[in-house]
Design a protein around this motif. Structure first.
Motif, PDB file in Angstrom:
ATOM      1  N   SER A 224      -1.798 -42.322 -33.610  1.00 10.51           N
ATOM      2  CA  SER A 224      -0.905 -43.312 -33.009  1.00 10.51           C
ATOM      3  C   SER A 224       0.127 -42.594 -32.146  1.00 10.51           C
ATOM      4  O   SER A 224       0.390 -41.407 -32.352  1.00 10.51           O
ATOM      5  N   THR A 225       0.688 -43.325 -31.196  1.00  7.50           N
ATOM      6  CA  THR A 225       1.678 -42.683 -30.329  1.00  7.50           C
ATOM      7  C   THR A 225       3.052 -43.318 -30.531  1.00  7.50           C
ATOM      8  O   THR A 225       3.159 -44.512 -30.795  1.00  7.50           O
ATOM      9  N   ILE A 226       4.054 -42.489 -30.409  1.00  8.41           N
ATOM     10  CA  ILE A 226       5.422 -43.009 -30.272  1.00  8.41           C
ATOM     11  C   ILE A 226       6.017 -42.366 -29.022  1.00  8.41           C
ATOM     12  O   ILE A 226       5.970 -41.137 -28.856  1.00  8.41           O
ATOM     13  N   PHE A 227       6.520 -43.212 -28.143  1.00  3.83           N
ATOM     14  CA  PHE A 227       7.286 -42.733 -26.995  1.00  3.83           C
ATOM     15  C   PHE A 227       8.750 -43.092 -27.228  1.00  3.83           C
ATOM     16  O   PHE A 227       9.043 -44.195 -27.697  1.00  3.83           O
ATOM     17  N   ALA A 228       9.636 -42.153 -26.915  1.00  5.56           N
ATOM     18  CA  ALA A 228      11.070 -42.447 -26.964  1.00  5.56           C
ATOM     19  C   ALA A 228      11.526 -42.714 -25.538  1.00  5.56           C
ATOM     20  O   ALA A 228      11.186 -41.951 -24.617  1.00  5.56           O
ATOM     21  N   ARG A 229      12.263 -43.815 -25.350  1.00  7.36           N
ATOM     22  CA  ARG A 229      12.813 -44.063 -24.014  1.00  7.36           C
ATOM     23  C   ARG A 229      14.321 -44.200 -24.140  1.00  7.36           C
ATOM     24  O   ARG A 229      14.819 -45.097 -24.803  1.00  7.36           O
ATOM     25  N   PHE A 230      15.019 -43.269 -23.491  1.00  6.34           N
ATOM     26  CA  PHE A 230      16.472 -43.333 -23.432  1.00  6.34           C
ATOM     27  C   PHE A 230      16.803 -44.108 -22.161  1.00  6.34           C
ATOM     28  O   PHE A 230      16.476 -43.663 -21.057  1.00  6.34           O
ATOM     29  N   ASN A 231      17.402 -45.285 -22.356  1.00  4.41           N
ATOM     30  CA  ASN A 231      17.720 -46.145 -21.209  1.00  4.41           C
ATOM     31  C   ASN A 231      19.196 -46.011 -20.866  1.00  4.41           C
ATOM     32  O   ASN A 231      20.049 -46.125 -21.750  1.00  4.41           O
ATOM     33  N   TYR A 232      19.481 -45.783 -19.601  1.00  2.00           N
ATOM     34  CA  TYR A 232      20.874 -45.727 -19.151  1.00  2.00           C
ATOM     35  C   TYR A 232      21.049 -46.759 -18.050  1.00  2.00           C
ATOM     36  O   TYR A 232      20.371 -46.706 -17.012  1.00  2.00           O
ATOM     37  N   TYR A 233      21.916 -47.729 -18.303  1.00  2.00           N
ATOM     38  CA  TYR A 233      22.176 -48.793 -17.325  1.00  2.00           C
ATOM     39  C   TYR A 233      23.592 -48.594 -16.788  1.00  2.00           C
ATOM     40  O   TYR A 233      24.567 -48.937 -17.462  1.00  2.00           O
TER      41      TYR A 233
ATOM     42  N   VAL B 290      11.258 -50.012 -31.907  1.00  2.00           N
ATOM     43  CA  VAL B 290      12.555 -49.906 -32.595  1.00  2.00           C
ATOM     44  C   VAL B 290      13.614 -49.659 -31.522  1.00  2.00           C
ATOM     45  O   VAL B 290      13.519 -48.676 -30.779  1.00  2.00           O
ATOM     46  N   ILE B 291      14.592 -50.530 -31.453  1.00  2.00           N
ATOM     47  CA  ILE B 291      15.650 -50.356 -30.449  1.00  2.00           C
ATOM     48  C   ILE B 291      16.961 -50.003 -31.144  1.00  2.00           C
ATOM     49  O   ILE B 291      17.366 -50.665 -32.107  1.00  2.00           O
ATOM     50  N   LEU B 292      17.587 -48.963 -30.632  1.00  2.00           N
ATOM     51  CA  LEU B 292      18.954 -48.659 -31.040  1.00  2.00           C
ATOM     52  C   LEU B 292      19.832 -49.139 -29.888  1.00  2.00           C
ATOM     53  O   LEU B 292      19.896 -48.506 -28.835  1.00  2.00           O
ATOM     54  N   PRO B 293      20.484 -50.300 -30.066  1.00  2.00           N
ATOM     55  CA  PRO B 293      21.249 -50.833 -28.935  1.00  2.00           C
ATOM     56  C   PRO B 293      22.609 -50.127 -28.794  1.00  2.00           C
ATOM     57  O   PRO B 293      23.071 -49.481 -29.728  1.00  2.00           O
ATOM     58  N   ASP B 294      23.216 -50.295 -27.644  1.00  2.00           N
ATOM     59  CA  ASP B 294      24.580 -49.805 -27.425  1.00  2.00           C
ATOM     60  C   ASP B 294      25.494 -50.455 -28.467  1.00  2.00           C
ATOM     61  O   ASP B 294      25.320 -51.618 -28.824  1.00  2.00           O
ATOM     62  N   LYS B 295      26.463 -49.686 -28.928  1.00  2.00           N
ATOM     63  CA  LYS B 295      27.331 -50.192 -29.992  1.00  2.00           C
ATOM     64  C   LYS B 295      28.345 -51.200 -29.449  1.00  2.00           C
ATOM     65  O   LYS B 295      28.791 -52.087 -30.161  1.00  2.00           O
TER      66      LYS B 295
ATOM     67  N   THR C 182      22.542 -60.318 -30.193  1.00  2.00           N
ATOM     68  CA  THR C 182      23.661 -59.587 -30.807  1.00  2.00           C
ATOM     69  C   THR C 182      23.205 -59.043 -32.153  1.00  2.00           C
ATOM     70  O   THR C 182      22.536 -59.718 -32.919  1.00  2.00           O
ATOM     71  N   THR C 183      23.602 -57.806 -32.403  1.00  2.06           N
ATOM     72  CA  THR C 183      23.216 -57.132 -33.647  1.00  2.06           C
ATOM     73  C   THR C 183      24.440 -56.427 -34.214  1.00  2.06           C
ATOM     74  O   THR C 183      25.414 -56.177 -33.489  1.00  2.06           O
ATOM     75  N   SER C 184      24.356 -56.088 -35.487  1.00  2.00           N
ATOM     76  CA  SER C 184      25.422 -55.291 -36.100  1.00  2.00           C
ATOM     77  C   SER C 184      25.389 -53.879 -35.500  1.00  2.00           C
ATOM     78  O   SER C 184      24.309 -53.374 -35.172  1.00  2.00           O
ATOM     79  N   PRO C 185      26.557 -53.217 -35.375  1.00  2.00           N
ATOM     80  CA  PRO C 185      26.561 -51.857 -34.795  1.00  2.00           C
ATOM     81  C   PRO C 185      25.743 -50.853 -35.612  1.00  2.00           C
ATOM     82  O   PRO C 185      25.327 -49.826 -35.105  1.00  2.00           O
ATOM     83  N   HIS C 186      25.502 -51.169 -36.885  1.00  2.00           N
ATOM     84  CA  HIS C 186      24.751 -50.223 -37.736  1.00  2.00           C
ATOM     85  C   HIS C 186      23.275 -50.582 -37.809  1.00  2.00           C
ATOM     86  O   HIS C 186      22.518 -49.944 -38.527  1.00  2.00           O
TER      87      HIS C 186
ATOM     88  N   SER D 112      20.725 -47.457 -24.411  1.00  2.00           N
ATOM     89  CA  SER D 112      19.931 -47.862 -25.572  1.00  2.00           C
ATOM     90  C   SER D 112      18.816 -46.838 -25.724  1.00  2.00           C
ATOM     91  O   SER D 112      18.493 -46.118 -24.772  1.00  2.00           O
ATOM     92  N   VAL D 113      18.269 -46.782 -26.934  1.00  2.51           N
ATOM     93  CA  VAL D 113      17.145 -45.874 -27.175  1.00  2.51           C
ATOM     94  C   VAL D 113      16.023 -46.706 -27.785  1.00  2.51           C
ATOM     95  O   VAL D 113      16.226 -47.353 -28.818  1.00  2.51           O
ATOM     96  N   ALA D 114      14.872 -46.705 -27.125  1.00  2.46           N
ATOM     97  CA  ALA D 114      13.734 -47.484 -27.637  1.00  2.46           C
ATOM     98  C   ALA D 114      12.655 -46.519 -28.117  1.00  2.46           C
ATOM     99  O   ALA D 114      12.351 -45.526 -27.446  1.00  2.46           O
TER     100      ALA D 114
END
Ligand SMILES: O=C(O)CCC(=O)C(=O)O
Ligand SMILES: [Fe+2]
Length: 360
Positions: free
Chosen positions: A211-220, A243-248, A265-269, A304-306
């Protein structure tokens, strides 16, 4: 990486001849206060300004892992939103902050430093590295974002020369984040399988086989005209699960639910998980891959990091046999992952969905 796999990956994204030449990064435009040039501006009927406007924030459902209701919670969240947040994921908040920090620190480096990892080599687009989308067609509308895109799994296929050495913790943090999100995704895929009454390893065994996992660091970067451009055009992911790690602090992600755009909207954690087209296909459409988009902000940049988790390229996927019956006919064809990805990337760049191509 095998020569064949490399060729497939390259074909997957440049099936149509690349027209990418040396390009100015969006960050450079934002720093010099430029308004978005025409190639970023959406045609009028597709602009981010919606009528009615995206409704006020409703938090994305929370799934409590390890709780007796987890299976029912996941099923309900995936059927209504296609996404959910997890707070008890076991990754310390300080570690999530480190992941955000390596992203932010990388994008703050001088342009010459970042260009060492460029996804354009002699004007030719490469899948991995730092840059923006491939340009495959005249008139293609571009997103107001810069990215760093890296394959993190399978480990023996990593191109470490594209993994930044600055900040010095980048590689270790990304490696650790990969191990941790992989474990989380394996656990979650078991619950998803259970919620569909499939063998608990149905998705995770697919997911384990190269299986593959790609990490994408998004900068807007911030943008003077958020009414005209997208940080990321409406799309669904090609993945099994993302899996998305959204901006805090800075919002921007929106999801289409019941025909309306909602702010996410998500919790910062929290980690935010959304399913992608592979899950839609394998679940025979019981779960739908959500369409989502990112809008820009006039005052603030956003990161964000996907982590994109997919079946291996050589795998053939299709609806689970147990989910096909007289009441629910097979809705999607069986397809080879690499063929799907080829179609996916061409359509993604044109702001179109690939899932229709997989439908019978
Ligand atoms: O920036 C985000 O929150 C979402 C990013 C996303 O949808 C993607 O990278 O596919
Ligand atoms: Fe996405």
């Amino acid at each position: 990486m095998s020569a064949e796999r490399k060729m497939v990956q390259e074909r997957a994204v440049s099936g149509v001849k690349s027209m990418s030449a040396e390009r100015k990064m969006v960050q450079e435009r934002a720093v010099s206060g430029e308004d978005p040039p025409p190639q970023y501006i959406m045609e009028e009927s597709h602009r981010p300004i919606d009528d009615p406007p995206p409704t006020s924030p409703v938090p994305v459902p929370v799934v409590h892992l390890g709780h007796s209701d987890e299976t029912a919670e996941i099923k309900a969240a995936l059927q209504s939103w296609g996404m959910f947040q997890v707070i008890d994921h076991g990754l310390p908040s300080s570690f999530l902050d480190e992941v955000r920090d390596i992203a932010r620190t990388f994008f703050k480096l001088p342009i010459e430093e970042k260009q060492k990892y460029s996804n354009l080599i002699d004007g030719e687009f490469k899948y991995e590295g730092y840059g923006n989308d491939n340009i495959i067609a005249e008139g293609q509308i571009l997103d107001w974002t810069d990215r760093l895109y890296l394959l993190v799994q399978p480990e023996d296929e990593r191109k470490l020369e594209l993994w930044p050495v600055n900040p010095s913790s980048f590689r270790d943090v990304l490696h650790e984040y990969t191990i941790k999100t992989r474990k989380l995704v394996d656990d979650i895929l078991k619950v998803v399988a259970k919620s569909l009454e499939l063998d608990k390893d149905f998705f995770s065994s697919h997911f384990r086989e190269r299986s593959t996992i790609f990490a994408r660091f998004n900068y807007y970067p911030s943008c003077s005209r958020p009414d005209l451009v997208f940080g990321l055009k409406p799309h669904s992911d090609a993945t099994l699960i993302t899996v998305i790690l959204p901006d805090k602090d800075v919002e921007g992600l929106q999801v289409m639910k019941d025909g309306k755009w909602l702010k996410v909207t998500t919790s910062p954690h929290a980690l935010l998980l959304n399913i992608g087209d592979q899950m839609e296909i394998m679940s025979n459409g019981i779960f739908k891959s959500p369409v989502h988009r990112v809008v820009t902000n006039p005052d603030n940049e956003r990161i964000s990091v996907a982590m994109f988790c997919s079946n291996g390229l050589e795998k053939e996927i299709g609806p689970a046999d147990d989910l096909v019956n007289e009441m629910r006919p097979r809705l999607y064809k069986r397809l080879k992952m690499k063929d799907y990805l080829e179609v996916f990337f061409q359509r993604f760049l044109q702001g179109k969905r690939a899932i229709d191509w997989a439908k019978l």
